[in-house]
Design a protein around this motif. Sequence first.
Motif, PDB file in Angstrom:
ATOM      1  N   GLY A  94     -16.992  18.305  -4.748  1.00 28.91           N
ATOM      2  CA  GLY A  94     -15.972  18.837  -5.642  1.00 28.91           C
ATOM      3  C   GLY A  94     -14.929  17.797  -6.007  1.00 28.91           C
ATOM      4  O   GLY A  94     -15.070  16.613  -5.678  1.00 28.91           O
ATOM      5  N   THR A  95     -13.894  18.270  -6.662  1.00 31.52           N
ATOM      6  CA  THR A  95     -12.869  17.370  -7.189  1.00 31.52           C
ATOM      7  C   THR A  95     -11.958  16.862  -6.073  1.00 31.52           C
ATOM      8  O   THR A  95     -11.659  17.579  -5.136  1.00 31.52           O
ATOM      9  CB  THR A  95     -11.998  18.126  -8.216  1.00 31.52           C
ATOM     10  N   ILE A  96     -11.565  15.624  -6.204  1.00 38.31           N
ATOM     11  CA  ILE A  96     -10.592  15.049  -5.283  1.00 38.31           C
ATOM     12  C   ILE A  96      -9.298  14.848  -6.075  1.00 38.31           C
ATOM     13  O   ILE A  96      -9.313  14.268  -7.157  1.00 38.31           O
ATOM     14  CB  ILE A  96     -11.111  13.718  -4.716  1.00 38.31           C
ATOM     15  N   THR A  97      -8.211  15.361  -5.537  1.00 33.86           N
ATOM     16  CA  THR A  97      -6.945  15.218  -6.249  1.00 33.86           C
ATOM     17  C   THR A  97      -6.438  13.787  -6.100  1.00 33.86           C
ATOM     18  O   THR A  97      -6.825  13.061  -5.177  1.00 33.86           O
ATOM     19  CB  THR A  97      -5.873  16.176  -5.691  1.00 33.86           C
ATOM     20  N   THR A  98      -5.558  13.408  -7.018  1.00 36.02           N
ATOM     21  CA  THR A  98      -4.968  12.069  -6.974  1.00 36.02           C
ATOM     22  C   THR A  98      -4.238  11.875  -5.644  1.00 36.02           C
ATOM     23  O   THR A  98      -4.325  10.819  -5.023  1.00 36.02           O
ATOM     24  CB  THR A  98      -3.969  11.897  -8.135  1.00 36.02           C
ATOM     25  N   LYS A  99      -3.553  12.944  -5.210  1.00 35.93           N
ATOM     26  CA  LYS A  99      -2.809  12.872  -3.953  1.00 35.93           C
ATOM     27  C   LYS A  99      -3.757  12.591  -2.775  1.00 35.93           C
ATOM     28  O   LYS A  99      -3.487  11.737  -1.932  1.00 35.93           O
ATOM     29  CB  LYS A  99      -2.079  14.202  -3.749  1.00 35.93           C
ATOM     30  N   GLU A 100      -4.876  13.332  -2.733  1.00 39.25           N
ATOM     31  CA  GLU A 100      -5.858  13.125  -1.658  1.00 39.25           C
ATOM     32  C   GLU A 100      -6.394  11.695  -1.696  1.00 39.25           C
ATOM     33  O   GLU A 100      -6.576  11.055  -0.659  1.00 39.25           O
ATOM     34  CB  GLU A 100      -7.037  14.102  -1.816  1.00 39.25           C
ATOM     35  N   LEU A 101      -6.663  11.245  -2.917  1.00 39.62           N
ATOM     36  CA  LEU A 101      -7.240   9.909  -3.104  1.00 39.62           C
ATOM     37  C   LEU A 101      -6.278   8.832  -2.606  1.00 39.62           C
ATOM     38  O   LEU A 101      -6.662   7.921  -1.868  1.00 39.62           O
ATOM     39  CB  LEU A 101      -7.576   9.711  -4.586  1.00 39.62           C
ATOM     40  N   ILE A 102      -5.022   8.951  -2.982  1.00 39.64           N
ATOM     41  CA  ILE A 102      -4.031   7.946  -2.588  1.00 39.64           C
ATOM     42  C   ILE A 102      -3.801   7.976  -1.077  1.00 39.64           C
ATOM     43  O   ILE A 102      -3.742   6.934  -0.421  1.00 39.64           O
ATOM     44  CB  ILE A 102      -2.701   8.171  -3.350  1.00 39.64           C
ATOM     45  N   LYS A 103      -3.729   9.195  -0.532  1.00 41.23           N
ATOM     46  CA  LYS A 103      -3.540   9.330   0.911  1.00 41.23           C
ATOM     47  C   LYS A 103      -4.690   8.670   1.676  1.00 41.23           C
ATOM     48  O   LYS A 103      -4.482   7.952   2.658  1.00 41.23           O
ATOM     49  CB  LYS A 103      -3.471  10.828   1.276  1.00 41.23           C
ATOM     50  N   ALA A 104      -5.903   8.916   1.201  1.00 36.86           N
ATOM     51  CA  ALA A 104      -7.073   8.323   1.847  1.00 36.86           C
ATOM     52  C   ALA A 104      -7.061   6.809   1.685  1.00 36.86           C
ATOM     53  O   ALA A 104      -7.332   6.070   2.637  1.00 36.86           O
ATOM     54  CB  ALA A 104      -8.354   8.913   1.250  1.00 36.86           C
ATOM     55  N   ALA A 105      -6.731   6.347   0.475  1.00 33.57           N
ATOM     56  CA  ALA A 105      -6.716   4.904   0.209  1.00 33.57           C
ATOM     57  C   ALA A 105      -5.733   4.188   1.135  1.00 33.57           C
ATOM     58  O   ALA A 105      -5.997   3.080   1.605  1.00 33.57           O
ATOM     59  CB  ALA A 105      -6.370   4.646  -1.259  1.00 33.57           C
ATOM     60  N   CYS A 106      -4.600   4.828   1.419  1.00 28.01           N
ATOM     61  CA  CYS A 106      -3.599   4.234   2.312  1.00 28.01           C
ATOM     62  C   CYS A 106      -4.155   4.049   3.714  1.00 28.01           C
ATOM     63  O   CYS A 106      -3.761   3.137   4.441  1.00 28.01           O
ATOM     64  CB  CYS A 106      -2.350   5.114   2.383  1.00 28.01           C
ATOM     65  N   LYS A 107      -5.053   4.957   4.125  1.00 25.33           N
ATOM     66  CA  LYS A 107      -5.644   4.831   5.464  1.00 25.33           C
ATOM     67  C   LYS A 107      -6.847   3.893   5.446  1.00 25.33           C
ATOM     68  O   LYS A 107      -7.138   3.223   6.431  1.00 25.33           O
ATOM     69  CB  LYS A 107      -6.080   6.215   5.972  1.00 25.33           C
ATOM     70  N   ILE A 108      -7.544   3.885   4.307  1.00 25.07           N
ATOM     71  CA  ILE A 108      -8.749   3.062   4.197  1.00 25.07           C
ATOM     72  C   ILE A 108      -8.383   1.581   4.042  1.00 25.07           C
ATOM     73  O   ILE A 108      -9.059   0.711   4.589  1.00 25.07           O
ATOM     74  CB  ILE A 108      -9.630   3.559   3.022  1.00 25.07           C
ATOM     75  N   ALA A 109      -7.319   1.308   3.331  1.00 22.40           N
ATOM     76  CA  ALA A 109      -6.936  -0.082   3.046  1.00 22.40           C
ATOM     77  C   ALA A 109      -6.807  -0.943   4.308  1.00 22.40           C
ATOM     78  O   ALA A 109      -7.384  -2.035   4.364  1.00 22.40           O
ATOM     79  CB  ALA A 109      -5.664  -0.114   2.214  1.00 22.40           C
ATOM     80  N   PRO A 110      -6.069  -0.474   5.338  1.00 18.24           N
ATOM     81  CA  PRO A 110      -5.960  -1.325   6.546  1.00 18.24           C
ATOM     82  C   PRO A 110      -7.297  -1.560   7.238  1.00 18.24           C
ATOM     83  O   PRO A 110      -7.474  -2.558   7.943  1.00 18.24           O
ATOM     84  CB  PRO A 110      -5.029  -0.516   7.468  1.00 18.24           C
ATOM     85  N   ASP A 111      -8.245  -0.624   7.041  1.00 20.00           N
ATOM     86  CA  ASP A 111      -9.572  -0.777   7.649  1.00 20.00           C
ATOM     87  C   ASP A 111     -10.459  -1.722   6.844  1.00 20.00           C
ATOM     88  O   ASP A 111     -11.529  -2.101   7.285  1.00 20.00           O
ATOM     89  CB  ASP A 111     -10.277   0.575   7.758  1.00 20.00           C
ATOM     90  N   ASN A 112     -10.065  -2.008   5.618  1.00 19.60           N
ATOM     91  CA  ASN A 112     -10.899  -2.824   4.730  1.00 19.60           C
ATOM     92  C   ASN A 112     -10.076  -3.920   4.064  1.00 19.60           C
ATOM     93  O   ASN A 112     -10.087  -4.084   2.852  1.00 19.60           O
ATOM     94  CB  ASN A 112     -11.546  -1.936   3.653  1.00 19.60           C
ATOM     95  N   ARG A 113      -9.347  -4.666   4.875  1.00 22.53           N
ATOM     96  CA  ARG A 113      -8.422  -5.667   4.339  1.00 22.53           C
ATOM     97  C   ARG A 113      -9.099  -6.715   3.473  1.00 22.53           C
ATOM     98  O   ARG A 113      -8.465  -7.320   2.611  1.00 22.53           O
ATOM     99  CB  ARG A 113      -7.700  -6.376   5.486  1.00 22.53           C
ATOM    100  N   HIS A 114     -10.384  -6.943   3.726  1.00 19.07           N
ATOM    101  CA  HIS A 114     -11.082  -7.972   2.963  1.00 19.07           C
ATOM    102  C   HIS A 114     -11.274  -7.577   1.499  1.00 19.07           C
ATOM    103  O   HIS A 114     -11.426  -8.435   0.644  1.00 19.07           O
ATOM    104  CB  HIS A 114     -12.431  -8.294   3.605  1.00 19.07           C
ATOM    105  N   VAL A 115     -11.305  -6.267   1.200  1.00 18.79           N
ATOM    106  CA  VAL A 115     -11.472  -5.858  -0.196  1.00 18.79           C
ATOM    107  C   VAL A 115     -10.229  -5.182  -0.767  1.00 18.79           C
ATOM    108  O   VAL A 115      -9.983  -5.236  -1.972  1.00 18.79           O
ATOM    109  CB  VAL A 115     -12.685  -4.921  -0.385  1.00 18.79           C
ATOM    110  N   CYS A 116      -9.448  -4.546   0.109  1.00 20.28           N
ATOM    111  CA  CYS A 116      -8.276  -3.814  -0.366  1.00 20.28           C
ATOM    112  C   CYS A 116      -7.074  -4.745  -0.419  1.00 20.28           C
ATOM    113  O   CYS A 116      -6.175  -4.676   0.409  1.00 20.28           O
ATOM    114  CB  CYS A 116      -7.989  -2.620   0.529  1.00 20.28           C
ATOM    115  N   VAL A 117      -7.068  -5.628  -1.424  1.00 22.32           N
ATOM    116  CA  VAL A 117      -6.001  -6.625  -1.482  1.00 22.32           C
ATOM    117  C   VAL A 117      -4.798  -6.121  -2.275  1.00 22.32           C
ATOM    118  O   VAL A 117      -3.710  -6.679  -2.175  1.00 22.32           O
ATOM    119  CB  VAL A 117      -6.513  -7.954  -2.089  1.00 22.32           C
ATOM    120  N   ASP A 118      -4.980  -5.091  -3.076  1.00 22.97           N
ATOM    121  CA  ASP A 118      -3.845  -4.508  -3.784  1.00 22.97           C
ATOM    122  C   ASP A 118      -4.122  -3.025  -4.026  1.00 22.97           C
ATOM    123  O   ASP A 118      -5.162  -2.505  -3.619  1.00 22.97           O
ATOM    124  CB  ASP A 118      -3.594  -5.237  -5.116  1.00 22.97           C
TER     125      ASP A 118
END
Length: 148
Positions: A94-118
């Motif tokens: 189903g649909t993922i809200t922008t809020k859910e996406l951003i919240k997840a990205a904030c947690k995913i970024a530290p786990d994937n520092r090699h790709v999540c540069v910005d």
Amino acid sequence: MIATYRHLGITDECVTCEACGKPNLRSTVVLGILDTDGNVEGTVYYGSSCAARALGARSSRDVLARARAAHRKTVAAADLARDFFTRYDLPEDGTITTKELIKAACKIAPDNRHVCVDYDSSIETTMDLIALHRRALADANLISGESR
Ligand SMILES: [Zn+2]
């Protein structure tokens, strides 16, 4: 046109070969039909001899061995996918809200520092991971009811 297939696994939910119509098989090999991008766009359930013929494999034994290995991979990928959706609080479909996406990205970024540069790359990586894991769950659905 020659179809390209990918092994997804083995199932005993469908016991009729879709190629030759042979019924009452112990199990069938689940093959994903791939589109030009390599995505599974459909499935066929073949007995191992017909699967061997379709894949140009040496023998049905060979096909079964590969199907079993694929099965384990499919199940493992789905387990990983479920962990992912739980860990990052995202819906499996189903649909993922922008809020859910951003919240997840904030947690995913530290786990994937090699790709999540910005910010943009973090969102992009998150969306890629969601697509990847949703595909894994979809693949697993095609062989469900199965524990081999
Ligand atoms: Zn057959």
